[in-house]
Design a protein around this motif. Structure first.
Motif, PDB file in Angstrom:
ATOM      1  N   TYR A 253       0.852  -1.194   0.000  1.00  0.00           N
ATOM      2  CA  TYR A 253       0.000   0.000   0.000  1.00  0.00           C
ATOM      3  C   TYR A 253       0.887   1.244   0.000  1.00  0.00           C
ATOM      4  CZ  TYR A 253      -3.388  -3.527   1.467  1.00  0.00           C
ATOM      5  OH  TYR A 253      -4.177  -4.655   1.536  1.00  0.00           O
ATOM      6  N   THR A 255       1.155   5.729  -1.058  1.00  0.00           N
ATOM      7  CA  THR A 255       0.424   6.976  -1.262  1.00  0.00           C
ATOM      8  C   THR A 255       1.071   7.777  -2.378  1.00  0.00           C
ATOM      9  OG1 THR A 255      -0.155   7.064   1.086  1.00  0.00           O
ATOM     10  CG2 THR A 255      -0.413   9.098  -0.185  1.00  0.00           C
ATOM     11  N   HIS A 304      -3.253  -1.587  -8.802  1.00  0.00           N
ATOM     12  CA  HIS A 304      -4.634  -1.313  -8.408  1.00  0.00           C
ATOM     13  C   HIS A 304      -4.681   0.055  -7.727  1.00  0.00           C
ATOM     14  CE1 HIS A 304      -5.096  -5.700  -8.971  1.00  0.00           C
ATOM     15  NE2 HIS A 304      -3.903  -5.740  -8.401  1.00  0.00           N
ATOM     16  N   TYR A 305      -5.747   0.799  -7.937  1.00  0.00           N
ATOM     17  CA  TYR A 305      -5.826   2.157  -7.398  1.00  0.00           C
ATOM     18  C   TYR A 305      -7.129   2.377  -6.664  1.00  0.00           C
ATOM     19  CZ  TYR A 305      -5.416   7.286  -7.288  1.00  0.00           C
ATOM     20  OH  TYR A 305      -5.324   8.607  -6.899  1.00  0.00           O
ATOM     21  N   ASP A 306      -7.019   2.811  -5.410  1.00  0.00           N
ATOM     22  CA  ASP A 306      -8.167   3.220  -4.607  1.00  0.00           C
ATOM     23  C   ASP A 306      -8.264   4.742  -4.713  1.00  0.00           C
ATOM     24  OD1 ASP A 306      -9.997   3.927  -2.689  1.00  0.00           O
ATOM     25  OD2 ASP A 306      -9.064   2.805  -1.052  1.00  0.00           O
ATOM     26  N   GLU A 308     -10.678   6.846  -4.079  1.00  0.00           N
ATOM     27  CA  GLU A 308     -11.327   7.547  -2.966  1.00  0.00           C
ATOM     28  C   GLU A 308     -10.324   7.927  -1.880  1.00  0.00           C
ATOM     29  OE1 GLU A 308     -14.530   8.554  -2.500  1.00  0.00           O
ATOM     30  OE2 GLU A 308     -14.893   7.996  -4.584  1.00  0.00           O
ATOM     31  N   ASN A 309      -9.355   7.055  -1.659  1.00  0.00           N
ATOM     32  CA  ASN A 309      -8.378   7.288  -0.592  1.00  0.00           C
ATOM     33  C   ASN A 309      -6.979   7.604  -1.116  1.00  0.00           C
ATOM     34  OD1 ASN A 309     -10.032   6.629   1.863  1.00  0.00           O
ATOM     35  ND2 ASN A 309     -10.277   4.709   0.734  1.00  0.00           N
ATOM     36  N   ASN A 310      -6.855   7.737  -2.443  1.00  0.00           N
ATOM     37  CA  ASN A 310      -5.567   8.000  -3.083  1.00  0.00           C
ATOM     38  C   ASN A 310      -4.500   7.008  -2.609  1.00  0.00           C
ATOM     39  OD1 ASN A 310      -3.749   9.321  -4.832  1.00  0.00           O
ATOM     40  ND2 ASN A 310      -2.998  10.600  -3.151  1.00  0.00           N
ATOM     41  N   LYS A 311      -4.815   5.726  -2.725  1.00  0.00           N
ATOM     42  CA  LYS A 311      -3.864   4.668  -2.376  1.00  0.00           C
ATOM     43  C   LYS A 311      -3.593   3.806  -3.616  1.00  0.00           C
ATOM     44  CE  LYS A 311      -3.360   5.624   1.975  1.00  0.00           C
ATOM     45  NZ  LYS A 311      -2.048   6.139   2.477  1.00  0.00           N
ATOM     46  N   ILE A 313      -2.151   0.415  -4.835  1.00  0.00           N
ATOM     47  CA  ILE A 313      -1.939  -0.908  -4.245  1.00  0.00           C
ATOM     48  C   ILE A 313      -1.268  -1.799  -5.280  1.00  0.00           C
ATOM     49  CG2 ILE A 313      -3.054  -2.890  -3.140  1.00  0.00           C
ATOM     50  CD1 ILE A 313      -5.450  -0.866  -2.608  1.00  0.00           C
TER      51      ILE A 313
END
Length: 352
Positions: A253, A255, A304-306, A308-311, A313
């Motif tokens: 994970y 940022t 992979h990209y989240d 909403e949380n700018n993470k 992965i």
């Protein structure tokens, strides 16, 4: 040692040939077309045939475990498959004979002696050797490995995590602190010696974390990635034991420093690794998994990209006994001797 002559008649020895790493080296080297396994040693099984210890070698390999000096004399390149803290003196002997040493343990993974002492409880006894050694991650140090005399083979967890993060760290795309890796490994990662956690009844049908934020591969990863970053890299690393024989899956994970376009980032990754024979970046939508790399020297990475949380992965998978150990050691040998990097390693993983 005349390298041109050695390329024709290269003899390879293994000190510590009866542990899991040593046995895997022998298995893989037996299919290598440009070398001959000249000798192996073992303290625990001195004088015994390899096939008496591992019956998969029965009628296929007649090696008998000799002493260390026999291995040094009979071999042009020597793999040290030993517990940590035992390789420096042997590496010095190998270097004095103008031969090549590949250390499969941790002794030559660090340049910083204080870091090594903090995590392994031992000073460098021969610090000048560490100045001459090369960290054996081909995707990072290929040109330095070519012609090197002392190569420190990376740790298995470290390999999976470093390969996933190299494109991001080298291009300054993520925050260097706050990186988290949740990694899971098969039981061969802990070696042949039995421990309470590796008893069948304790690991079968179970999943357990261990050495939480206190694993020795943490400083190795931080030092390696920090060497290509303008800032210190800080990692929270939690390893887990899977009830399988082999394989590592690291879910990492990070940022991003700016909002990312995953399609563009995937192109960056694909371009970064386009000439790397053993790293495969999966298409977007795919997820790396252990079965796809088991019994091979390949690493698979998926992105992979989240949003909403700018993470961002990353999932990275290797076989801990091959790309995470013996296979990478042979890849380093091939580079050091000027062989085709894929020699003896370009087999396709099984589909099931």
């Amino acid at each position: 040692m005349d390298l041109k002559e050695v390329i024709q008649t290269l003899k390879v020895g293994i000190i510590g040939g009866t542990g899991y790493v040593g046995a895997e080296l022998i298995r893989l080297l037996s299919c290598h077309k440009k070398i001959e396994i000249s000798a192996i040693s073992s303290v625990s099984f001195s004088g015994k045939k390899l096939s008496d210890i591992y019956q998969n070698f029965y009628n296929l390999n007649n090696l008998v475990c000799e002493n260390e000096e026999d291995v040094l004399e009979k071999s042009d390149i020597i793999f040290l498959a030993l517990p940590n803290g035992l390789s420096e003196e042997l590496a010095e002997k190998i270097l004095k004979r103008n031969k090549i040493c590949i250390d499969m343990g941790a002794d030559f993974r660090f340049k910083n002696g204080l870091t090594y002492k903090k995590w392994y409880g031992k000073d460098f006894s021969l610090p000048e050797l560490h100045e001459k050694s090369v960290y054996g991650l081909p995707e990072l140090n290929r040109e330095k490995i070519k012609g090197a005399k002392i190569i420190g083979n990376p740790g298995c967890y470290a390999t999976s995590i470093e390969l996933a993060l190299l494109p991001l760290i080298s291009k300054n795309l993520i925050e260097e602190t706050g990186i988290i890796s949740d990694s899971k490994s098969g039981v061969t990662g802990s070696g042949k010696s039995l421990s309470e956690s590796s008893h069948f009844t304790n690991c079968n049908e179970s999943l357990s974390a261990y050495k939480i934020a206190n694993h020795r591969h943490t400083p190795e990863i931080e030092e390696t990635l920090g060497s290509i970053s303008s800032k210190d890299v800080k990692l929270t690393f939690v390893p887990h034991l899977l009830p399988i024989n082999r394989g590592i899956l690291s879910t990492i994970y990070t940022t991003p420093k700016e909002k990312i376009n995953l399609t563009e980032l995937h192109k960056e990754y694909s371009n970064f690794y386009k000439n790397e024979p053993f790293v495969n970046v999966l298409p977007l939508g795919g997820t790396a998994k252990i079965n796809n790399v088991r019994l091979s020297n390949y690493c698979q990475i998926s992105l992979h990209y989240d949003a909403e949380n700018n993470k961002l992965i990353l999932v990275s998978c290797i076989d801990n006994m091959i790309k995470g150990s013996a296979g990478q050691g042979i890849q380093n040998m091939n580079l050091a001797l000027g062989f085709n990097e894929k020699e003896g390693l370009d087999f396709i993983p099984p589909a099931f």
